[in-house]
Design a protein around this motif. Sequence first.
Motif, PDB file in Angstrom:
ATOM      1  N   ALA A   1       0.970  -1.323  -0.088  1.00  0.00           N
ATOM      2  CA  ALA A   1       0.327  -0.099  -0.017  1.00  0.00           C
ATOM      3  C   ALA A   1       0.940   1.146   0.001  1.00  0.00           C
ATOM      4  N   GLU A   2       1.940   1.374   0.838  1.00  0.00           N
ATOM      5  CA  GLU A   2       2.560   2.242   0.658  1.00  0.00           C
ATOM      6  C   GLU A   2       3.496   2.560  -0.276  1.00  0.00           C
ATOM      7  N   ALA A   3       3.750   1.668  -1.280  1.00  0.00           N
ATOM      8  CA  ALA A   3       4.664   1.779  -2.538  1.00  0.00           C
ATOM      9  C   ALA A   3       3.738   2.543  -3.664  1.00  0.00           C
ATOM     10  N   GLN A   4       2.100   1.870  -3.437  1.00  0.00           N
ATOM     11  CA  GLN A   4       0.938   2.039  -4.290  1.00  0.00           C
ATOM     12  C   GLN A   4       0.978   3.449  -3.929  1.00  0.00           C
ATOM     13  N   ALA A   5       0.446   3.721  -3.178  1.00  0.00           N
ATOM     14  CA  ALA A   5       0.636   6.143  -2.677  1.00  0.00           C
ATOM     15  C   ALA A   5       1.319   6.605  -3.182  1.00  0.00           C
ATOM     16  N   PHE A   6       2.706   6.184  -3.428  1.00  0.00           N
ATOM     17  CA  PHE A   6       3.662   6.626  -4.142  1.00  0.00           C
ATOM     18  C   PHE A   6       4.235   7.050  -5.077  1.00  0.00           C
ATOM     19  N   ALA A   7       3.480   5.705  -5.347  1.00  0.00           N
ATOM     20  CA  ALA A   7       3.165   5.183  -7.671  1.00  0.00           C
ATOM     21  C   ALA A   7       2.559   6.873  -7.659  1.00  0.00           C
ATOM     22  N   ALA A   8       0.754   6.710  -7.034  1.00  0.00           N
ATOM     23  CA  ALA A   8      -0.230   7.667  -7.209  1.00  0.00           C
ATOM     24  C   ALA A   8       0.661   8.998  -7.425  1.00  0.00           C
ATOM     25  N   SER A   9       1.147   9.233  -6.382  1.00  0.00           N
ATOM     26  CA  SER A   9       1.626  10.677  -5.342  1.00  0.00           C
ATOM     27  C   SER A   9       2.477  11.516  -6.901  1.00  0.00           C
ATOM     28  N   HIS A  10       3.552  10.237  -7.475  1.00  0.00           N
ATOM     29  CA  HIS A  10       4.463  10.874  -8.674  1.00  0.00           C
ATOM     30  C   HIS A  10       3.505  10.552  -9.730  1.00  0.00           C
ATOM     31  N   ASN A  11       2.382  10.245  -9.991  1.00  0.00           N
ATOM     32  CA  ASN A  11       2.469   9.792 -11.409  1.00  0.00           C
ATOM     33  C   ASN A  11       2.804   9.286 -12.026  1.00  0.00           C
ATOM     34  N   ILE A  12       3.190   8.160 -11.511  1.00  0.00           N
ATOM     35  CA  ILE A  12       3.559   6.461 -11.862  1.00  0.00           C
ATOM     36  C   ILE A  12       2.719   5.871 -12.429  1.00  0.00           C
ATOM     37  N   GLU A  13       2.426   5.562 -13.357  1.00  0.00           N
ATOM     38  CA  GLU A  13       1.782   4.545 -14.323  1.00  0.00           C
ATOM     39  C   GLU A  13       2.224   2.783 -13.876  1.00  0.00           C
ATOM     40  N   LEU A  14       1.833   1.372 -12.745  1.00  0.00           N
ATOM     41  CA  LEU A  14       2.143   0.568 -13.215  1.00  0.00           C
ATOM     42  C   LEU A  14       1.439  -0.072 -14.128  1.00  0.00           C
ATOM     43  N   THR A  15       2.691  -0.676 -14.726  1.00  0.00           N
ATOM     44  CA  THR A  15       1.875  -1.621 -16.090  1.00  0.00           C
ATOM     45  C   THR A  15       2.723  -3.235 -16.076  1.00  0.00           C
ATOM     46  N   ALA A  16       2.859  -3.621 -16.458  1.00  0.00           N
ATOM     47  CA  ALA A  16       3.030  -5.853 -16.834  1.00  0.00           C
ATOM     48  C   ALA A  16       4.923  -5.113 -16.888  1.00  0.00           C
ATOM     49  N   ALA A  17       5.447  -4.306 -16.774  1.00  0.00           N
ATOM     50  CA  ALA A  17       7.290  -3.178 -16.741  1.00  0.00           C
ATOM     51  C   ALA A  17       7.350  -2.882 -15.887  1.00  0.00           C
ATOM     52  N   ARG A  18       6.410  -2.106 -15.221  1.00  0.00           N
ATOM     53  CA  ARG A  18       6.802  -1.019 -14.467  1.00  0.00           C
ATOM     54  C   ARG A  18       5.708  -1.368 -13.110  1.00  0.00           C
ATOM     55  N   TYR A  19       6.408  -2.469 -12.506  1.00  0.00           N
ATOM     56  CA  TYR A  19       5.764  -2.768 -11.068  1.00  0.00           C
ATOM     57  C   TYR A  19       5.696  -2.727  -9.522  1.00  0.00           C
ATOM     58  N   ILE A  20       4.862  -3.484  -8.717  1.00  0.00           N
ATOM     59  CA  ILE A  20       5.672  -3.998  -7.194  1.00  0.00           C
ATOM     60  C   ILE A  20       5.430  -5.251  -7.028  1.00  0.00           C
ATOM     61  N   GLY A  21       6.763  -4.871  -6.732  1.00  0.00           N
ATOM     62  CA  GLY A  21       7.750  -6.487  -5.976  1.00  0.00           C
ATOM     63  C   GLY A  21       8.388  -6.609  -4.980  1.00  0.00           C
ATOM     64  N   GLN A  22       8.797  -7.214  -4.199  1.00  0.00           N
ATOM     65  CA  GLN A  22       9.662  -6.873  -3.227  1.00  0.00           C
ATOM     66  C   GLN A  22      11.199  -7.877  -3.706  1.00  0.00           C
ATOM     67  N   ALA A  23      11.733  -7.148  -3.100  1.00  0.00           N
ATOM     68  CA  ALA A  23      13.611  -7.005  -3.240  1.00  0.00           C
ATOM     69  C   ALA A  23      13.874  -7.178  -1.816  1.00  0.00           C
ATOM     70  N   ASP A  24      15.574  -7.750  -2.117  1.00  0.00           N
ATOM     71  CA  ASP A  24      16.491  -8.257  -1.642  1.00  0.00           C
ATOM     72  C   ASP A  24      17.517  -7.487  -1.240  1.00  0.00           C
ATOM     73  N   PHE A  25      17.614  -6.488   0.415  1.00  0.00           N
ATOM     74  CA  PHE A  25      18.579  -5.248  -0.037  1.00  0.00           C
ATOM     75  C   PHE A  25      20.170  -5.322   1.603  1.00  0.00           C
ATOM     76  N   MET A  26      20.496  -5.221   1.164  1.00  0.00           N
ATOM     77  CA  MET A  26      21.725  -4.994   2.472  1.00  0.00           C
ATOM     78  C   MET A  26      21.482  -4.108   3.202  1.00  0.00           C
ATOM     79  N   GLU A  27      21.355  -4.387   5.036  1.00  0.00           N
ATOM     80  CA  GLU A  27      21.324  -3.579   5.361  1.00  0.00           C
ATOM     81  C   GLU A  27      22.056  -2.098   5.236  1.00  0.00           C
ATOM     82  N   TRP A  28      23.265  -2.330   4.681  1.00  0.00           N
ATOM     83  CA  TRP A  28      23.693  -1.183   4.580  1.00  0.00           C
ATOM     84  C   TRP A  28      23.048   0.129   3.734  1.00  0.00           C
ATOM     85  N   ASP A  29      21.843  -1.039   2.549  1.00  0.00           N
ATOM     86  CA  ASP A  29      21.396  -0.025   1.381  1.00  0.00           C
ATOM     87  C   ASP A  29      20.154   0.302   1.613  1.00  0.00           C
TER      88      ASP A  29
END
Length: 75
Positions: free
Chosen positions: A43-71
């Motif tokens: 929901a946070e990612a979706q709200a960010f996309a809406a507030s920045h006029n980022i259109e979500l598509t099959a190529a631009r989508y919300i998902g999960q990724a792993d990052f190191m703590e320092w990142d």
Amino acid sequence: MGLRRRFVIFALPEQHGGRNFYISKSGGITDIPPAVAKFSSFAEAQAFAASHNIELTAARYIGQADFMEWDCREL
């Protein structure tokens, strides 16, 4: 230091063996982990996309990724 899983907005489809590109904190495109906009929930990612006029598509989508703590630190 371990990995942290965060919701992100993928900007381009993942290339086989290549780098991932994500939406940055400013709404642009980046592959630099500390600059990636990371969220605790879908929901946070979706709200960010809406507030920045980022259109979500099959190529631009919300998902999960792993990052190191320092990142996950704030720049």
